[in-house]
Enzyme design. Structure first.
Site, short mmCIF file in Angstrom:
data_model
loop_
_atom_site.label_atom_id
_atom_site.label_comp_id
_atom_site.label_asym_id
_atom_site.label_seq_id
_atom_site.Cartn_x
_atom_site.Cartn_y
_atom_site.Cartn_z
N SER A 203 0.89 -1.16 -0.08
CA SER A 203 -0.04 -0.07 -0.11
C SER A 203 0.91 1.36 -0.03
O SER A 203 1.95 1.23 0.57
CB SER A 203 -0.76 0.14 1.37
OG SER A 203 -1.58 1.02 1.31
N TYR B 286 -1.90 -0.50 10.23
CA TYR B 286 -1.85 -0.73 8.75
C TYR B 286 -0.44 -0.29 8.07
O TYR B 286 0.10 -1.09 7.25
CB TYR B 286 -3.11 -0.15 7.92
CG TYR B 286 -3.15 -0.41 6.65
CD1 TYR B 286 -3.51 -1.60 6.32
CD2 TYR B 286 -3.20 0.76 5.52
CE1 TYR B 286 -3.80 -1.86 4.86
CE2 TYR B 286 -3.27 0.52 4.29
CZ TYR B 286 -3.60 -0.98 4.06
OH TYR B 286 -3.76 -1.05 2.67
N LYS C 273 2.18 -3.05 6.38
CA LYS C 273 2.38 -2.89 4.80
C LYS C 273 3.83 -2.51 4.45
O LYS C 273 4.54 -3.03 3.54
CB LYS C 273 1.53 -1.95 4.14
CG LYS C 273 0.01 -2.47 4.14
CD LYS C 273 -0.22 -3.76 3.28
CE LYS C 273 -1.60 -3.96 2.93
NZ LYS C 273 -1.51 -5.43 2.26
#
Length: 257
Positions: free
Chosen positions: A147, A160, A164
């Site tokens: 991401s 998150y 990632k």
């Protein structure tokens, strides 16, 4: 081999996780269109059965598997089923993963750990499981869907973004370990209009996001599928350990805060 032939996946077999919807579905369909036999895996069997049936209706080969990548036994079963169905395994797309914003004082370490397992450990194990089959086939290709959040500095996305970022660097390191037989690359999507994003989208939020994106629009799942096809095909034979950023030119998060 002509330039267009370099984008063919004829004779290959791909396992795509999270293939029931969104980016995973688009990649599964793209690989099938390019000639690959596709193993569509996701937690919801009905979703991947629909994708596999669409591939078969269009003349391709596909099977559907229920697989929660958080579960080691299900990861092992998915790889075994892929080889049993098609006799080999040459491509892996680690697409299953995710996670939303979090408060660093409210998110427990256990929840943080689960996010790392979901996004990173599962991908690591699947690569371990697939690598022997790829070596036996004489070639292999892995794509990790990471991401843009992995490189953005923003508030309330530590869970998150950290997961990632770890997945991104994991791919770079394993690309060195498994070369030259297996290539490992990543795609870092920006804001892609998936069903999940559409569920929270308002006209105001969309306008802010588009204004913050240099190309002036949100991405589509096919934009990621096109990059995945390039990285999986002979067209990218001299590319490994790299990240393709498909994000409309954004250098910072476009999400309103």
């Amino acid at each position: 081999m002509s330039l267009l032939e370099r984008f063919s996946l004829d004779g290959s077999v791909a396992l795509v996780t999270g293939a029931g919807k969104g980016i995973g579905q688009a990649i599964a369909l793209a690989y099938a269109e390019a000639g690959a036999s596709v193993v569509c895996a996701a937690r919801t069997l009905a979703d991947v059965e629909a994708v596999a049936e669409q591939i078969r209706r269009q003349g391709g080969q596909a099977i559907a598997l229920s697989c929660d990548v958080n579960d080691a036994a299900q990861r092992e079963a998915a790889v075994a089923a892929a080889v049993a169905a098609f006799g080999k395994l040459t491509h892996l797309v680690n697409n299953a993963g995710g996670g939303g914003p979090n408060s660093p004082l409210k998110l427990s370490w256990q929840e943080f750990d689960r996010s790392m397992h979901f996004n990173v450990t599962s991908a690591y194990h699947l690569i371990q499981l697939c690598a022997p089959h790829m070596r036996e086939a004489g070639q292999g290709n892995v794509i990790n869907i990471t991401s843009g959040a992995a490189r953005y500095i923003q508030r309330n996305f530590s869970r998150y973004a950290a997961a990632k970022a770890a997945l991104t660097h994991l791919g770079k390191m394993l690309a060195q370990d498994f070369a030259p037989v297996i290539r490992i690359n990543a795609i870092a999507p920006g804001p892609i209009m998936t069903d999940a994003l559409a569920g929270v989208m308002t006209d105001e939020i969309r306008q802010i996001m588009e204004n913050n994106t240099p190309l002036g629009c949100l991405g589509e799942v096919e934009d990621i599928a096109a990059a995945a096809l390039y990285l999986a095909s002979p067209a990218s034979r001299w590319v490994t350990g790299k990240v393709i950023e498909v994000d409309g030119g954004a250098e910072t998060s476009v999400f309103p805060t």
